[in-house]
Design a protein around this motif. Sequence first.
Motif, PDB file in Angstrom:
ATOM      1  N   GLY A   1       0.812  -1.204   0.000  1.00 59.01           N
ATOM      2  CA  GLY A   1       0.000   0.000   0.000  1.00 59.01           C
ATOM      3  C   GLY A   1       0.851   1.261   0.000  1.00 59.01           C
TER       4      GLY A   1
ATOM      5  N   ILE B   1      -6.803   2.950  -2.562  1.00 55.03           N
ATOM      6  CA  ILE B   1      -6.220   1.619  -2.471  1.00 55.03           C
ATOM      7  C   ILE B   1      -7.054   0.747  -1.529  1.00 55.03           C
ATOM      8  CG2 ILE B   1      -3.885   2.509  -2.870  1.00 55.03           C
ATOM      9  CD1 ILE B   1      -3.312   2.043   0.080  1.00 55.03           C
TER      10      ILE B   1
ATOM     11  N   ARG C   1      -9.081   4.402   1.378  1.00 50.42           N
ATOM     12  CA  ARG C   1      -8.648   3.018   1.577  1.00 50.42           C
ATOM     13  C   ARG C   1      -9.770   2.201   2.206  1.00 50.42           C
ATOM     14  NH1 ARG C   1      -7.298   6.339   5.338  1.00 50.42           N
ATOM     15  NH2 ARG C   1      -7.521   5.769   7.520  1.00 50.42           N
TER      16      ARG C   1
END
Length: 454
Positions: free
Chosen positions: A191, A202, A235
């Motif tokens: 990541g 992500i 995320r």
Amino acid sequence: MTGFGAFVAQARAAGALVVQPRMGMADPLRMRDGLLATRDAAAVTVGTLTLDSYTRTGDLAAARRALAEGVGLNGYPIATHSADVTRAVLRGVVDAGFPVQVRHGSAMPEHIVRALLAVGLDATEGGPVSYCLPYSRTPLHEAVACWQRSCELLASIREFGAEPHLETFGGCLMGQLCPPSLLIAVSVLEGLFFRQHGLRSISLSYAQQADLRQDEEALTVLGRLADELLPDVDRHIVLYAYMGVFPRSPGGARLLLEEAARLAVRTGAARLIVKTTAEAHRIPTVGENVTALETAAAAAADERARLRPAAPPPSTAVRVAGRDTGIEAEARALIGAVLELDTDVGRALVRAFAAGYLDVPYCLHPDNAGRARSSLGPDGRLSWSGVGSMPIAGLSGGRRPPILGSAELLTALSHVQRTYDARAAAGAVARSGGTTPETPRTPAARRELGLTSP
């Protein structure tokens, strides 16, 4: 913000678990039908284009021959079908209310990223470590360089108003028998690599293992470290239903999938990659994939209803309380040791594997030290039986179990299959004191959550 990550965030805010199949067919019409069935399932879903092995390894000439000769492929050859063909597959299917992710398994994915961008898609997955070890013999430094270019290529479309999404496969290394601290460390490190090379949306992966309490602790740690180390990116956490030897009975397979969905809800994972009751026998049909999606969605809804009186759904960080068995200390030590090697995360990863600071058990890749070993206890807990040069000796405390021999390894690999088939045979669902509520038989679930496109 629009795109894959935004859709998952919207679903999460509405209290829904996003469920996703692994689905890829070479024939464009069958692929389109699979996407439509996924979209229309009684669940909040995203679609998948899983690519074939020739495309994954870059052997596009072989993919072209297979298509020309009518030879079956084990996925969708996105770099071989023309862009017009793939656009036709996606037309009228993909929109803001139903994003699609390209899944591939390639250590060198630049050609795949170019192909998916050419047809208007902007979400994929993998990573410089997780799709090099153990799937490839590609030298790690070459995979890192290609993944850097691929990330930058994917990120470049942000200037046109898109928000590309990249999921790390780091939390799924080897699928099983890899202790959680290493899965967490590689997931977070990949990541960080993605962010360093331009990605701002992500997801971090984790694969369901053999012990529920250990998985809850691991997902808690992954959420905490993501909040701490990746605070400036969109995320979410994606949980994979168990990736090892799957139960052979339909009842056992269903129990395992339902447990994955409930685990995702309890720990704040936003997306679940499902598996079907056919996994132990053959490639599942589209219908079996839809059943798995709806089964997981129903189990997740049941778990949310059970938890609702106690607390609202967690936001970004997971909120499961439990004992500390050293997973966080090990994960932090691994991440810290890697990041100290170089300010460039890619170079740091290459140096970490060369030094044995990262070492994947049972992985035969030439760049992997191969000194680390893991063991599965009678209760299903994974632990290190040997850590090689990884900087985690003594952090989890306790005496290390012996290294598995071949017979013990085979027994460990089938632990989950045997456990869940036995539970199904013994009527575990009835003993748990509840039944799974019937899934609503209409796609209105998506509309009720406000997840359709305008």
